[in-house]
Write an enzyme that holds these catalytic residues in place. Structure first.
Site, PDB file in Angstrom:
ATOM      1  N   ASP A 207      -8.943   4.368  13.753  1.00 45.21           N
ATOM      2  CA  ASP A 207      -9.613   3.132  14.133  1.00 45.21           C
ATOM      3  C   ASP A 207      -8.561   2.288  14.861  1.00 45.21           C
ATOM      4  OD1 ASP A 207     -10.668   0.599  14.295  1.00 45.21           O
ATOM      5  OD2 ASP A 207     -11.177   0.418  12.179  1.00 45.21           O
TER       6      ASP A 207
ATOM      7  N   ARG B  33      -5.883  12.360  12.088  1.00 47.31           N
ATOM      8  CA  ARG B  33      -7.105  13.032  12.552  1.00 47.31           C
ATOM      9  C   ARG B  33      -8.129  12.042  13.092  1.00 47.31           C
ATOM     10  NH1 ARG B  33     -11.560  12.041   9.475  1.00 47.31           N
ATOM     11  NH2 ARG B  33     -11.114  11.094   7.470  1.00 47.31           N
TER      12      ARG B  33
ATOM     13  N   TYR C  72      -4.658  10.256  -0.718  1.00 46.56           N
ATOM     14  CA  TYR C  72      -3.283  10.056  -0.255  1.00 46.56           C
ATOM     15  C   TYR C  72      -2.196  10.338  -1.296  1.00 46.56           C
ATOM     16  CZ  TYR C  72      -5.278   8.162   4.009  1.00 46.56           C
ATOM     17  OH  TYR C  72      -5.963   8.022   5.184  1.00 46.56           O
TER      18      TYR C  72
ATOM     19  N   TRP D 153      -8.578  -1.519   0.144  1.00 43.52           N
ATOM     20  CA  TRP D 153      -9.297  -0.352  -0.367  1.00 43.52           C
ATOM     21  C   TRP D 153     -10.541  -0.728  -1.174  1.00 43.52           C
ATOM     22  CZ3 TRP D 153      -9.084   4.690   0.669  1.00 43.52           C
ATOM     23  CH2 TRP D 153      -7.965   5.178   1.348  1.00 43.52           C
TER      24      TRP D 153
ATOM     25  N   GLU E 269       0.830  -1.198   0.000  1.00 44.71           N
ATOM     26  CA  GLU E 269       0.000   0.000   0.000  1.00 44.71           C
ATOM     27  C   GLU E 269       0.872   1.259   0.000  1.00 44.71           C
ATOM     28  OE1 GLU E 269      -3.706   1.825   2.580  1.00 44.71           O
ATOM     29  OE2 GLU E 269      -1.912   1.149   3.641  1.00 44.71           O
TER      30      GLU E 269
ATOM     31  N   CYS F  66      -7.007   9.933   6.720  1.00 46.03           N
ATOM     32  CA  CYS F  66      -6.976   9.784   8.173  1.00 46.03           C
ATOM     33  C   CYS F  66      -5.576  10.131   8.679  1.00 46.03           C
ATOM     34  CB  CYS F  66      -7.369   8.371   8.572  1.00 46.03           C
ATOM     35  SG  CYS F  66      -9.073   7.941   8.153  1.00 46.03           S
TER      36      CYS F  66
END
Length: 322
Positions: free
Chosen positions: A227, A224, A142, A100, A78, A204
């Site tokens: 999980d 920010r 990203y 994803w 990734e 995130c």
């Protein structure tokens, strides 16, 4: 006077000093004392606002969780995909990376009314380029922001046009670290306000900052939204991996990773994951070796990385909230 330390005391001491213990302590705190909140997914969370952890990266240390298996090759693939600037899941699913897929699959099912499973959807993404182009793109997430932040130029009479090539923040970052290591501006950012509504998921892990001292490179990640049950394991490994790669490219030794979370949460439907993981004790000290130094940070391949001394406890599955 001779003193004998019994094995239970030794085990407790080793557990308390293990880098993963801070993570487990935070998980326990959130699960028992976190605020119960309604979230975007409708699943619900327990959460705290503001958390921090530090992980040493010296001597090839890498913060892989040991209380459950983390698929580090998937996380590495990734990260390498991010660095290409690609935003379509096709190259990921061709490598067997599914992390994803849920977002475009959900979009496809909602918009077409079809109910297809992930395997069928991914096979079409691989086999049909036109299908992948239409349904596999995530928007400017990203990597697009990292290596191709959009730049607009005046086109007369109040109009602007987008330049063909945007700003490569990663390339500029490495140039800055090499040429001006003491700068306080070694930052790259994924939170492009103008394009958030075009993204399948706004970033995130959004802001990265780097610090050079005594020949070592340390990095700080501000996340920010975290999980803690599922995403964190990948996030912390990936951030450490990126620091290691940048340090190598800049001829520096790795220092530490400082992780900061904003909204740090556990999903209410992750009770089995949380309780099982909290019942386990962290152990072991995995190492990450980078086997060669490529010409640039954009030239690494999965074969360049090797993790050793990693003997995690078994994987714990849990649903992803989309």
């Amino acid at each position: 006077m001779n003193m004998t330390i019994d094995s239970d005391t030794r085990n407790r001491t080793e557990t308390a000093s293990h880098y993963e213990q801070q993570y487990l302590d935070l998980m326990r705190h959130i699960w028992t004392q976190g605020a119960k909140r309604v979230d975007r997914t409708g699943v619900g969370t327990r959460a705290v606002f503001g958390a921090s952890m530090r992980f040493s990266l010296e001597d090839n240390q890498i913060p892989l969780l040991t209380t459950k298996r983390v698929y580090w090759k998937t996380a590495t693939r990734e990260m390498l995909w991010f660095l290409t600037g690609d935003t379509n899941i096709r190259e990921l699913v061709k490598q067997g990376v599914h992390i994803w897929t849920d977002w475009p699959l959900d979009s496809y099912c909602r918009e077409t009314g079809e109910d297809v499973d992930r395997d069928v959807f991914e096979q079409r993404i691989i086999d049909e380029p036109d299908f992948a182009e239409k349904w596999g793109d995530l928007g400017p997430v990203y990597g697009k922001q990292w290596v191709d932040w959009p730049v607009y130029e005046p086109a007369g009479e109040g109009f602007y046009t987008r330049r063909d090539k945007g700003i490569n923040q990663i390339a500029k970052l490495i140039e800055g670290i090499k040429n001006n290591p003491g700068s306080r501006r070694h930052i790259f950012e994924g939170w492009n306000v103008a394009e958030l509504d075009q993204m399948a998921l706004p970033p995130c892990h959004k802001t990265y900052q780097f610090f050079v001292s005594d020949g070592k490179l340390s990095g700080l990640l501000y996340q920010r939204s975290c999980d803690l049950g599922l995403g964190f394991a990948f996030n912390v490994y990936s951030a450490a991996l990126l620091i290691r790669m940048i340090a190598q490219q800049c001829d520096l030794e790795p220092g530490e990773l400082v992780w900061n979370g904003g909204d740090v949460h556990l999903y209410l439907n992750h009770a089995e994951l949380v309780e099982e993981q909290l019942s386990r004790k962290p152990k072991g000290a995995p190492k990450l070796d980078i086997l060669r130094k490529p010409p640039s940070i954009f030239d690494y391949t999965i074969e360049d990385f090797e993790v050793t001394d990693y003997a995690p406890q078994k994987h714990i599955s849990a649903p992803v909230a989309v």
